[in-house]
Design a protein around this motif. Structure first.
Motif, PDB file in Angstrom:
ATOM      1  N   ASN A 187     -46.561 -69.483  40.976  1.00  0.00           N
ATOM      2  CA  ASN A 187     -46.306 -68.508  42.043  1.00  0.00           C
ATOM      3  C   ASN A 187     -47.335 -68.637  43.162  1.00  0.00           C
ATOM      4  O   ASN A 187     -46.986 -68.612  44.345  1.00  0.00           O
ATOM      5  CB  ASN A 187     -46.302 -67.083  41.481  1.00  0.00           C
ATOM      6  N   ALA A 188     -48.600 -68.773  42.783  1.00  0.00           N
ATOM      7  CA  ALA A 188     -49.643 -68.944  43.792  1.00  0.00           C
ATOM      8  C   ALA A 188     -49.437 -70.255  44.555  1.00  0.00           C
ATOM      9  O   ALA A 188     -49.615 -70.309  45.777  1.00  0.00           O
ATOM     10  CB  ALA A 188     -51.017 -68.925  43.135  1.00  0.00           C
ATOM     11  N   ALA A 189     -49.024 -71.296  43.843  1.00  0.00           N
ATOM     12  CA  ALA A 189     -48.799 -72.596  44.483  1.00  0.00           C
ATOM     13  C   ALA A 189     -47.613 -72.533  45.447  1.00  0.00           C
ATOM     14  O   ALA A 189     -47.646 -73.144  46.522  1.00  0.00           O
ATOM     15  CB  ALA A 189     -48.571 -73.671  43.430  1.00  0.00           C
ATOM     16  N   MET A 190     -46.574 -71.804  45.073  1.00  0.00           N
ATOM     17  CA  MET A 190     -45.417 -71.661  45.974  1.00  0.00           C
ATOM     18  C   MET A 190     -45.826 -70.950  47.261  1.00  0.00           C
ATOM     19  O   MET A 190     -45.406 -71.346  48.358  1.00  0.00           O
ATOM     20  CB  MET A 190     -44.290 -70.902  45.286  1.00  0.00           C
ATOM     21  N   MET A 191     -46.639 -69.923  47.123  1.00  0.00           N
ATOM     22  CA  MET A 191     -47.096 -69.200  48.310  1.00  0.00           C
ATOM     23  C   MET A 191     -47.932 -70.116  49.217  1.00  0.00           C
ATOM     24  O   MET A 191     -47.773 -70.109  50.430  1.00  0.00           O
ATOM     25  CB  MET A 191     -47.909 -67.964  47.904  1.00  0.00           C
ATOM     26  N   GLU A 192     -48.796 -70.903  48.611  1.00  0.00           N
ATOM     27  CA  GLU A 192     -49.615 -71.832  49.386  1.00  0.00           C
ATOM     28  C   GLU A 192     -48.748 -72.913  50.038  1.00  0.00           C
ATOM     29  O   GLU A 192     -49.000 -73.315  51.167  1.00  0.00           O
ATOM     30  CB  GLU A 192     -50.692 -72.483  48.502  1.00  0.00           C
ATOM     31  N   LEU A 195     -44.240 -76.400  54.010  1.00  0.00           N
ATOM     32  CA  LEU A 195     -43.395 -77.353  53.295  1.00  0.00           C
ATOM     33  C   LEU A 195     -41.942 -76.894  53.299  1.00  0.00           C
ATOM     34  O   LEU A 195     -41.652 -75.701  53.281  1.00  0.00           O
ATOM     35  CB  LEU A 195     -43.858 -77.519  51.848  1.00  0.00           C
ATOM     36  N   ASN A 196     -41.052 -77.862  53.276  1.00  0.00           N
ATOM     37  CA  ASN A 196     -39.628 -77.600  53.220  1.00  0.00           C
ATOM     38  C   ASN A 196     -39.306 -77.022  51.844  1.00  0.00           C
ATOM     39  O   ASN A 196     -39.839 -77.459  50.826  1.00  0.00           O
ATOM     40  CB  ASN A 196     -38.868 -78.912  53.445  1.00  0.00           C
ATOM     41  N   PRO A 238     -40.489 -77.832  44.954  1.00  0.00           N
ATOM     42  CA  PRO A 238     -40.528 -78.085  43.497  1.00  0.00           C
ATOM     43  C   PRO A 238     -41.117 -79.453  43.139  1.00  0.00           C
ATOM     44  O   PRO A 238     -41.835 -79.578  42.148  1.00  0.00           O
ATOM     45  CB  PRO A 238     -39.061 -78.004  43.074  1.00  0.00           C
ATOM     46  N   TYR A 239     -40.843 -80.462  43.948  1.00  0.00           N
ATOM     47  CA  TYR A 239     -41.374 -81.794  43.678  1.00  0.00           C
ATOM     48  C   TYR A 239     -42.888 -81.839  43.877  1.00  0.00           C
ATOM     49  O   TYR A 239     -43.609 -82.437  43.086  1.00  0.00           O
ATOM     50  CB  TYR A 239     -40.691 -82.839  44.570  1.00  0.00           C
ATOM     51  N   VAL A 240     -43.349 -81.189  44.923  1.00  0.00           N
ATOM     52  CA  VAL A 240     -44.787 -81.160  45.192  1.00  0.00           C
ATOM     53  C   VAL A 240     -45.506 -80.412  44.062  1.00  0.00           C
ATOM     54  O   VAL A 240     -46.572 -80.839  43.608  1.00  0.00           O
ATOM     55  CB  VAL A 240     -45.075 -80.513  46.568  1.00  0.00           C
ATOM     56  N   LEU A 241     -44.911 -79.318  43.589  1.00  0.00           N
ATOM     57  CA  LEU A 241     -45.528 -78.542  42.511  1.00  0.00           C
ATOM     58  C   LEU A 241     -45.619 -79.362  41.221  1.00  0.00           C
ATOM     59  O   LEU A 241     -46.598 -79.270  40.490  1.00  0.00           O
ATOM     60  CB  LEU A 241     -44.758 -77.253  42.252  1.00  0.00           C
ATOM     61  N   LYS A 242     -44.597 -80.155  40.936  1.00  0.00           N
ATOM     62  CA  LYS A 242     -44.620 -80.973  39.716  1.00  0.00           C
ATOM     63  C   LYS A 242     -45.677 -82.071  39.798  1.00  0.00           C
ATOM     64  O   LYS A 242     -46.245 -82.463  38.788  1.00  0.00           O
ATOM     65  CB  LYS A 242     -43.252 -81.590  39.451  1.00  0.00           C
ATOM     66  N   LEU A 243     -45.944 -82.562  40.985  1.00  0.00           N
ATOM     67  CA  LEU A 243     -46.900 -83.648  41.157  1.00  0.00           C
ATOM     68  C   LEU A 243     -48.344 -83.157  41.256  1.00  0.00           C
ATOM     69  O   LEU A 243     -49.272 -83.926  41.017  1.00  0.00           O
ATOM     70  CB  LEU A 243     -46.547 -84.453  42.404  1.00  0.00           C
ATOM     71  N   ALA A 244     -48.532 -81.901  41.603  1.00  0.00           N
ATOM     72  CA  ALA A 244     -49.885 -81.378  41.824  1.00  0.00           C
ATOM     73  C   ALA A 244     -50.605 -81.143  40.492  1.00  0.00           C
ATOM     74  O   ALA A 244     -49.998 -80.795  39.487  1.00  0.00           O
ATOM     75  CB  ALA A 244     -49.816 -80.077  42.612  1.00  0.00           C
ATOM     76  N   ASP A 245     -51.908 -81.338  40.511  1.00  0.00           N
ATOM     77  CA  ASP A 245     -52.759 -81.128  39.330  1.00  0.00           C
ATOM     78  C   ASP A 245     -53.441 -79.762  39.472  1.00  0.00           C
ATOM     79  O   ASP A 245     -54.383 -79.603  40.233  1.00  0.00           O
ATOM     80  CB  ASP A 245     -53.807 -82.231  39.238  1.00  0.00           C
ATOM     81  N   PHE A 246     -52.958 -78.800  38.707  1.00  0.00           N
ATOM     82  CA  PHE A 246     -53.497 -77.445  38.762  1.00  0.00           C
ATOM     83  C   PHE A 246     -54.426 -77.145  37.590  1.00  0.00           C
ATOM     84  O   PHE A 246     -54.674 -75.986  37.265  1.00  0.00           O
ATOM     85  CB  PHE A 246     -52.357 -76.417  38.778  1.00  0.00           C
ATOM     86  N   ALA A 300     -44.548 -88.702  52.842  1.00  0.00           N
ATOM     87  CA  ALA A 300     -43.125 -88.442  53.089  1.00  0.00           C
ATOM     88  C   ALA A 300     -42.760 -86.997  52.754  1.00  0.00           C
ATOM     89  O   ALA A 300     -41.766 -86.479  53.259  1.00  0.00           O
ATOM     90  CB  ALA A 300     -42.266 -89.395  52.277  1.00  0.00           C
ATOM     91  N   LEU A 301     -43.562 -86.353  51.929  1.00  0.00           N
ATOM     92  CA  LEU A 301     -43.283 -84.963  51.562  1.00  0.00           C
ATOM     93  C   LEU A 301     -43.871 -83.963  52.549  1.00  0.00           C
ATOM     94  O   LEU A 301     -43.585 -82.769  52.460  1.00  0.00           O
ATOM     95  CB  LEU A 301     -43.837 -84.670  50.159  1.00  0.00           C
ATOM     96  N   LYS A 302     -44.678 -84.451  53.481  1.00  0.00           N
ATOM     97  CA  LYS A 302     -45.281 -83.561  54.469  1.00  0.00           C
ATOM     98  C   LYS A 302     -44.193 -82.965  55.349  1.00  0.00           C
ATOM     99  O   LYS A 302     -43.166 -83.594  55.613  1.00  0.00           O
ATOM    100  CB  LYS A 302     -46.267 -84.317  55.365  1.00  0.00           C
ATOM    101  N   PRO A 303     -44.423 -81.753  55.836  1.00  0.00           N
ATOM    102  CA  PRO A 303     -43.444 -81.157  56.740  1.00  0.00           C
ATOM    103  C   PRO A 303     -43.420 -81.936  58.059  1.00  0.00           C
ATOM    104  O   PRO A 303     -44.453 -82.254  58.628  1.00  0.00           O
ATOM    105  CB  PRO A 303     -43.941 -79.726  56.949  1.00  0.00           C
ATOM    106  N   GLN A 304     -42.224 -82.275  58.498  1.00  0.00           N
ATOM    107  CA  GLN A 304     -42.054 -83.039  59.733  1.00  0.00           C
ATOM    108  C   GLN A 304     -41.743 -82.077  60.876  1.00  0.00           C
ATOM    109  O   GLN A 304     -40.811 -81.287  60.778  1.00  0.00           O
ATOM    110  CB  GLN A 304     -40.906 -84.048  59.597  1.00  0.00           C
ATOM    111  N   PRO A 305     -42.522 -82.138  61.954  1.00  0.00           N
ATOM    112  CA  PRO A 305     -42.190 -81.294  63.101  1.00  0.00           C
ATOM    113  C   PRO A 305     -40.897 -81.790  63.741  1.00  0.00           C
ATOM    114  O   PRO A 305     -40.607 -82.982  63.735  1.00  0.00           O
ATOM    115  CB  PRO A 305     -43.382 -81.470  64.039  1.00  0.00           C
TER     116      PRO A 305
END
Length: 191
Positions: free
Chosen positions: A103-108, A114-115, A120-128, A156-161
């Motif tokens: 939940n904290a990661a989603m808020m961040e 992020l799109n 969900p993909y970024v959360l799975k890859l992150a080391d918490f 590629a996962l970064k938000p694109q303006p």
């Protein structure tokens, strides 16, 4: 004349101190041994009480032994498994902690822009693994750093303006009425 003898008082004091320290020393208590003795005593008393009860009921020795084993099996079946309950509790605590971190990661992730489809993909890859501090609270800065690390590793996962190439029309498209107004303005300005 009196002769003076040197007395070694310290010699006597040390001997006395040793006897005092050995007298005040408390023997070690082995709590496991005490519990083992209590369990053995309780089991023996339980067996005696059961034998007396079944004898009172008029059962033979063999029938009494069968009834005792059936009673003990039923008692064991009704005993809660403390270790299993502790394991379930630990698993529930870990699941709750993971949910709080997610939940904290989603808020961040939302704050990072992020799109919603990539979160969900970024959360799975992150080391918490370091996200929870010694006090048990979630460190939002650590969560944000973990998400930034994933975005750094996978740009590629970064938000694109939103990029606009060339002319961007603002307002309504050209229709017959706006064309008339445009002609009137050109005429007014002498174009």
């Amino acid at each position: 004349m009196k002769q003076k003898f040197s007395m070694k008082l310290q010699f006597f004091a040390e001997e006395e101190a040793e006897t005092e320290s050995s007298a005040t020393q408390v023997p070690e208590i082995d709590y496991a041994k005490i519990q083992q003795m209590l369990d053995g005593t309780l089991a023996a008393k339980e067996d005696t009480a059961l034998k007396a009860y079944f004898k009172q009921q008029g059962l033979s020795q063999e029938e009494a032994e069968q009834a005792m084993s059936a009673f003990k099996a039923e008692k064991a079946k009704n005993q809660p498994d403390v270790i299993a309950l502790q394991n379930q509790n630990a698993q529930a605590q870990a699941a709750l902690q993971r949910t709080r971190i997610e939940n904290a990661a989603m808020m961040e992730a939302v704050e990072l822009g992020l799109n919603a489809k990539t979160i969900p993909y970024v959360l799975k890859l992150a080391d918490f693994s370091q996200a929870v501090g010694q006090d048990g609270k979630i460190n939002n800065e650590t969560v944000k750093n973990a998400l930034s690390k994933v975005l750094e590793d996978l740009p590629a996962l970064k938000p694109q303006p939103e990029q606009s190439a060339g002319f961007v029309q603002v307002g309504a498209g050209a229709d017959s009425q706006s064309q008339v107004q445009e002609d009137a303005l050109k005429k007014a300005f002498g174009l």
